[in-house]
Design an enzyme around this catalytic site. Structure first.
Site, PDB file in Angstrom:
ATOM      1  N   TYR A  73       0.854  -1.198   0.000  1.00 51.20           N
ATOM      2  CA  TYR A  73       0.000   0.000   0.000  1.00 51.20           C
ATOM      3  C   TYR A  73       0.881   1.235   0.000  1.00 51.20           C
ATOM      4  O   TYR A  73       1.838   1.309   0.768  1.00 51.20           O
ATOM      5  CB  TYR A  73      -0.894   0.027   1.248  1.00 51.20           C
ATOM      6  CG  TYR A  73      -2.309  -0.387   0.926  1.00 51.20           C
ATOM      7  CD1 TYR A  73      -3.069   0.356   0.037  1.00 51.20           C
ATOM      8  CD2 TYR A  73      -2.869  -1.525   1.489  1.00 51.20           C
ATOM      9  CE1 TYR A  73      -4.349  -0.027  -0.293  1.00 51.20           C
ATOM     10  CE2 TYR A  73      -4.158  -1.918   1.167  1.00 51.20           C
ATOM     11  CZ  TYR A  73      -4.894  -1.162   0.273  1.00 51.20           C
ATOM     12  OH  TYR A  73      -6.156  -1.532  -0.062  1.00 51.20           O
ATOM     13  N   GLU A  77      -0.636   4.660  -0.310  1.00 53.71           N
ATOM     14  CA  GLU A  77      -1.530   5.824  -0.431  1.00 53.71           C
ATOM     15  C   GLU A  77      -0.747   7.100  -0.141  1.00 53.71           C
ATOM     16  O   GLU A  77       0.071   7.150   0.786  1.00 53.71           O
ATOM     17  CB  GLU A  77      -2.702   5.687   0.556  1.00 53.71           C
ATOM     18  CG  GLU A  77      -3.744   4.714   0.059  1.00 53.71           C
ATOM     19  CD  GLU A  77      -4.867   4.479   1.055  1.00 53.71           C
ATOM     20  OE1 GLU A  77      -4.955   5.198   2.072  1.00 53.71           O
ATOM     21  OE2 GLU A  77      -5.651   3.545   0.801  1.00 53.71           O
ATOM     22  N   ASP A 121      -8.111  14.808 -24.019  1.00 58.79           N
ATOM     23  CA  ASP A 121      -7.984  13.389 -23.663  1.00 58.79           C
ATOM     24  C   ASP A 121      -7.285  12.729 -24.849  1.00 58.79           C
ATOM     25  O   ASP A 121      -7.908  12.441 -25.879  1.00 58.79           O
ATOM     26  CB  ASP A 121      -9.377  12.791 -23.441  1.00 58.79           C
ATOM     27  CG  ASP A 121      -9.336  11.312 -23.109  1.00 58.79           C
ATOM     28  OD1 ASP A 121      -8.285  10.682 -23.352  1.00 58.79           O
ATOM     29  OD2 ASP A 121     -10.341  10.780 -22.625  1.00 58.79           O
ATOM     30  N   THR A 139      -4.694   7.320 -21.398  1.00 64.77           N
ATOM     31  CA  THR A 139      -4.358   5.980 -20.922  1.00 64.77           C
ATOM     32  C   THR A 139      -2.890   5.753 -21.272  1.00 64.77           C
ATOM     33  O   THR A 139      -2.275   6.543 -21.991  1.00 64.77           O
ATOM     34  CB  THR A 139      -5.199   4.902 -21.637  1.00 64.77           C
ATOM     35  OG1 THR A 139      -5.072   5.089 -23.043  1.00 64.77           O
ATOM     36  CG2 THR A 139      -6.663   4.973 -21.241  1.00 64.77           C
ATOM     37  N   LYS A 191      -2.358   2.270 -25.039  1.00 64.47           N
ATOM     38  CA  LYS A 191      -2.759   2.225 -26.444  1.00 64.47           C
ATOM     39  C   LYS A 191      -1.518   2.486 -27.308  1.00 64.47           C
ATOM     40  O   LYS A 191      -0.609   1.667 -27.291  1.00 64.47           O
ATOM     41  CB  LYS A 191      -3.894   3.225 -26.696  1.00 64.47           C
ATOM     42  CG  LYS A 191      -5.146   2.912 -25.860  1.00 64.47           C
ATOM     43  CD  LYS A 191      -6.296   3.823 -26.198  1.00 64.47           C
ATOM     44  CE  LYS A 191      -7.562   3.438 -25.466  1.00 64.47           C
ATOM     45  NZ  LYS A 191      -7.789   4.207 -24.239  1.00 64.47           N
ATOM     46  N   ARG A 244      -1.683  -1.345 -18.743  1.00 68.05           N
ATOM     47  CA  ARG A 244      -2.996  -0.700 -18.638  1.00 68.05           C
ATOM     48  C   ARG A 244      -2.949   0.335 -17.516  1.00 68.05           C
ATOM     49  O   ARG A 244      -2.479   0.042 -16.420  1.00 68.05           O
ATOM     50  CB  ARG A 244      -4.086  -1.730 -18.319  1.00 68.05           C
ATOM     51  CG  ARG A 244      -4.191  -2.838 -19.317  1.00 68.05           C
ATOM     52  CD  ARG A 244      -5.522  -3.536 -19.237  1.00 68.05           C
ATOM     53  NE  ARG A 244      -6.518  -2.762 -19.936  1.00 68.05           N
ATOM     54  CZ  ARG A 244      -6.603  -2.680 -21.263  1.00 68.05           C
ATOM     55  NH1 ARG A 244      -5.763  -3.326 -22.037  1.00 68.05           N
ATOM     56  NH2 ARG A 244      -7.530  -1.948 -21.836  1.00 68.05           N
TER      57      ARG A 244
END
Ligand code: DSN
Length: 439
Positions: A76, A78, A222, A248, A251, A257
């Site tokens: 973790y 955060e 975007d 993203t 692509k 991803r």
């Protein structure tokens, strides 16, 4: 239509064509969980023996692929580097800093947040940073090539914000900047979105910024689809025009991803950080951020620029070959990595859904896609969206695009005839042996 496949039979070993490291990983998994390993092996085989023409997909390098299956998944983290809510984050800080620095270098901007789990999450953070619920957003609807997170009713964007559409010119099927300006003057949006999922032409970011400035709106680009082209200078950059840029990473950018938010504005950057965490996400996926750092490193190389140039050259070659066979392309062609084929130009009865199914049976993976003003519903459609990023990664060039167009046409003109699909499937299986996936 989903197909049920049996996964019960045992893992029978990695495909011969697989690189040694991947084969060792698969054998290792197979020794402990043969059922899961069998599924992984089948998927690897599917990717090896089929042609991937979905414009939003790609094949990552084995470096990127294996980097997302590492120790970084166990933690973790955060917060952000130097300000975490958990101990033990020294190396997570280091990898996130590396990813952020490389992203900034790649896109030549001052700020990067590499934590969004996906593009839609990047957009949620950007909306939350720039807008209050109920604010007006001007965007291209999904039916005309936009994205669901730009205002589709059931999506967060369409649920919490007042969405006004602009559209493509019905004749040219291209952006009509004068018409967009006129709508913006009327609806006075707080945010204008450009950047699309199924638009094959160059975007004029400076023109969008001039519209945004005239009406006092923020501009969000975007660039999920064209990020690799932008990073390589093959498509103009949204900087310095956009206030915030989202994308993203998987692509044309050819990373794992994930999502990414970029900006040059210090105040917006602070807001975006707060809206990614704690605004909309908890623990970042540090294994994915590791893959992003490595992919951004790959994208900073001269080879990556050559790859992007070939992606665009291949798209042009594929588009020309299809037009020669009588297919109509929306907007008449392509400037980037994708094209939208209006199947009715070849055969009025042909649907995107049928074509997608037939082509998969023949070893070509595509997605049905609505064309502008498509009379058919989204699960049927009159179009196919085709892209060249994954084919180019395998080393295909212009002459091979002519072969791909031939295969596409043979299957579609046969209306999915089983014998034709089987014959093409076999030709493609053999062909793929000469163009292995990246190692
Ligand atoms: N669903 C993606 C695409 O295929 O274009 C966009 O996020």
């Amino acid at each position: 239509m989903s197909t049920t496949v049996s996964t019960k039979s045992a893992f029978s070993g990695a495909p011969d064509t697989m690189d040694q490291i991947s084969a060792d990983v698969l054998e290792h998994i197979g020794s402990r969980d043969p059922e899961a390993a069998r599924i992984l092996a089948e998927e690897a085989r599917r990717q090896e023996t089929t042609l991937e023409l979905i414009a939003s997909e790609n094949h990552v390098s084995s470096t990127v692929m294996h980097s997302v299956g590492t120790w970084m998944t166990n933690k973790y983290a955060e917060g952000y580097p130097g300000k975490r809510y958990y101990g033990g984050c020294t190396w997570h800080d280091a990898i996130e800093d590396l990813a952020r620095d490389r992203a900034k270098a790649l896109f030549n901007c001052a700020f990067a947040n590499v934590q969004p789990h996906c593009g839609a999450n990047a957009n949620i953070a950007a909306f939350m940073a720039l807008l209050k619920p109920g604010d007006t957003v001007l965007s291209l609807p999904i039916k005309s090539g936009g994205h669901l997170s730009h205002g589709l009713k059931p999506n967060f964007s369409g649920t919490f914000y007042n969405i006004v559409d602009y559209d493509l010119d019905p004749e040219t099927e291209r952006l009509d900047y004068d018409a967009i300006r006129a709508i913006a003057r009327e609806c006075k949006p707080r945010l204008i979105i450009c950047g699309y999922s199924a638009y094959s032409r160059t975007i004029d970011f400076a023109e969008f910024r001039s519209i945004a400035d005239e009406v006092g709106a923020y501009l969000m680009a975007d660039i999920a689809h064209i990020a690799g082209l932008v990073a390589s200078g093959v498509h103009p950059s949204p900087f310095p025009h956009a206030h915030v840029v989202t994308t993203t990473t998987h692509k044309t950018l050819r990373g794992p991803r994930g999502g990414l938010v970029l900006s040059d504005d210090e105040e917006i950057a602070k807001l975006v950080d707060r809206k990614v965490f704690p605004g909309s996400q908890g623990g970042p996926l540090m294994h994915a951020i590791t893959g992003k750092a490595i992919a951004f490193g790959e994208a900073l190389t001269p080879e990556f620029r050559s790859y992007q140039e070939q992606v665009v050259a291949n798209a042009r070659a594929l588009a020309e070959a299809l037009v020669e066979k009588g297919y109509r392309l929306c907007s008449g062609g392509t400037d980037n990595h994708l094209m939208l084929v209006d199947l009715r130009g070849r055969d009025a009865d042909l649907t995107g859904a049928d074509a997608e199914r037939w082509l998969e049976a023949a070893g070509m993976i595509v997605n049905k896609n609505g064309i502008p003003n498509d009379p058919r519903p989204p699960m049927v459609t009159s179009g196919l969206r085709l892209g060249t990023p994954a084919l180019t990664t395998r080393g295909l060039k212009e002459p091979e695009m002519v072969r791909v167009a031939d295969w596409l046409d043979r299957v579609m003109t046969s209306k999915g005839d089983e014998a034709v699909c089987d014959a093409v499937r076999e030709e493609i299986r053999v062909f793929c042996g000469d163009f292995p996936l990246p190692h």
